[in-house]
Motif scaffolding. Structure first.
Motif, PDB file in Angstrom:
ATOM      1  N   GLU A  81       0.840  -1.193   0.000  1.00 57.13           N
ATOM      2  CA  GLU A  81       0.000   0.000   0.000  1.00 57.13           C
ATOM      3  C   GLU A  81       0.878   1.246   0.000  1.00 57.13           C
ATOM      4  OE1 GLU A  81      -2.822   0.070   3.149  1.00 57.13           O
ATOM      5  OE2 GLU A  81      -4.183  -1.340   2.156  1.00 57.13           O
ATOM      6  N   GLU A  82       0.514   2.193  -0.861  1.00 57.80           N
ATOM      7  CA  GLU A  82       1.244   3.459  -0.932  1.00 57.80           C
ATOM      8  C   GLU A  82       0.276   4.602  -0.683  1.00 57.80           C
ATOM      9  OE1 GLU A  82       3.887   6.182  -4.038  1.00 57.80           O
ATOM     10  OE2 GLU A  82       2.945   4.326  -4.710  1.00 57.80           O
ATOM     11  N   GLN A  83       0.528   5.373   0.376  1.00 56.99           N
ATOM     12  CA  GLN A  83      -0.333   6.503   0.685  1.00 56.99           C
ATOM     13  C   GLN A  83       0.189   7.736  -0.045  1.00 56.99           C
ATOM     14  OE1 GLN A  83      -1.533   6.742   4.701  1.00 56.99           O
ATOM     15  NE2 GLN A  83      -2.924   8.453   4.380  1.00 56.99           N
ATOM     16  N   VAL A  84      -0.590   8.200  -1.014  1.00 60.29           N
ATOM     17  CA  VAL A  84      -0.173   9.307  -1.871  1.00 60.29           C
ATOM     18  C   VAL A  84      -0.576  10.649  -1.283  1.00 60.29           C
ATOM     19  CG1 VAL A  84      -0.350  10.272  -4.201  1.00 60.29           C
ATOM     20  CG2 VAL A  84      -0.323   7.801  -3.874  1.00 60.29           C
ATOM     21  N   LEU A  85      -1.723  10.699  -0.615  1.00 67.40           N
ATOM     22  CA  LEU A  85      -2.174  11.906   0.084  1.00 67.40           C
ATOM     23  C   LEU A  85      -2.364  11.564   1.555  1.00 67.40           C
ATOM     24  CD1 LEU A  85      -4.809  13.356  -2.423  1.00 67.40           C
ATOM     25  CD2 LEU A  85      -2.393  13.966  -2.203  1.00 67.40           C
ATOM     26  N   ASN A  86      -1.882  12.460   2.417  1.00 65.05           N
ATOM     27  CA  ASN A  86      -1.835  12.154   3.848  1.00 65.05           C
ATOM     28  C   ASN A  86      -2.609  13.164   4.696  1.00 65.05           C
ATOM     29  OD1 ASN A  86       0.266   9.856   3.919  1.00 65.05           O
ATOM     30  ND2 ASN A  86       1.279  11.427   2.705  1.00 65.05           N
ATOM     31  N   GLY A  87      -3.882  13.341   4.397  1.00 64.58           N
ATOM     32  CA  GLY A  87      -4.703  14.247   5.189  1.00 64.58           C
ATOM     33  C   GLY A  87      -4.589  15.681   4.722  1.00 64.58           C
ATOM     34  N   ILE A  88      -5.120  15.963   3.528  1.00 65.40           N
ATOM     35  CA  ILE A  88      -5.022  17.284   2.913  1.00 65.40           C
ATOM     36  C   ILE A  88      -6.207  18.151   3.314  1.00 65.40           C
ATOM     37  CG2 ILE A  88      -4.983  18.551   0.739  1.00 65.40           C
ATOM     38  CD1 ILE A  88      -2.420  17.039   1.251  1.00 65.40           C
TER      39      ILE A  88
END
Length: 224
Positions: free
Chosen positions: A19-26
């Motif tokens: 799993e790759e988190q591309v956005l982290n709580g924008i």
């Protein structure tokens, strides 16, 4: 006036077991009549954020609030209707229909957006918008006879012909030389003000940042 709010948006892609988190709580708020530029290195998440804001892909979590609705919770058909009637899009390539004249490109967009105008009203609106982008003298031309800058002007006209609330621009000057890039950015900035549009733009060209009201820098899926 606030027209668009992104709250705690995350996006995770799964590749096999990884799993790759591309956005982290924008979190981001956009205002009417203002141009906001998203910048950052390749892989920073800026293009993913733009496509989520535009309803072209779904976030993993969070909210994208527009006119009291959370796009993330809406059906694909509901989002499609909003994109057609309330959003405008300009991309790196103009993506004009090769067998349609400049005028017909805009008339088609009015049909897609389910315009309530009569044909005479539509033609008057097309003339008005083409004058705004200085392309009415080329209304009978086909894309093959247009320069790169002219094609992008037509693409911008097509994006705003239905008077959208939000304009999304993804690298709109990437395929243009420096002079035509400045011309296109001047046009986007001026139309944002004149038509009171909320514009969100992704760019890698630092020279274009001077046209923006706000500059948002992204790194590793975060706003920095």
């Amino acid at each position: 006036m606030t027209t668009f709010t992104i709250h705690d948006v995350t996006k995770t892609f799964t590749n096999g077991e990884v799993e790759e988190q591309v956005l982290n709580g924008i979190n981001l708020t956009l205002q009417e009549g203002e141009l906001t530029a998203l910048v950052g290195a390749s892989g920073s998440g800026k293009s993913t954020l733009l496509t989520i804001a535009a309803g072209l892909q779904r976030a993993s979590d969070g909210q994208v609030q527009f006119e009291g609705n959370n796009l993330i919770a809406m059906t694909q058909e509901e989002i499609r209707k909003i994109r057609a009637s309330k959003f405008g899009f300009v991309f790196q390539s103009a993506h004009l229909v090769p067998f349609l004249t400049v005028e017909d490109q805009l008339m088609l967009m009015l049909d897609v957006s389910e315009s309530k105008m009569t044909k005479r009203e539509q033609q008057a609106e097309v003339t008005k918008i083409l004058n705004m982008v200085d392309m009415n003298h080329r209304k009978d031309a086909y894309p093959s006879s247009l320069s790169g800058g002219e094609k992008q002007r037509v693409a911008i006209a097509r994006a705003i012909i239905h008077r959208p609330k939000i304009l999304f621009a993804d690298e709109p000057t990437a395929s243009l030389d420096s002079k035509r890039s400045r011309d296109v950015m001047t046009l986007i900035r001026d139309l944002t003000k004149t038509l009171n549009i909320t514009t969100l733009m992704v760019t890698h060209d630092e020279e274009m940042l001077s046209y923006a009201d706000h500059i948002i820098t992204m790194k590793d899926g975060l706003i920095v």
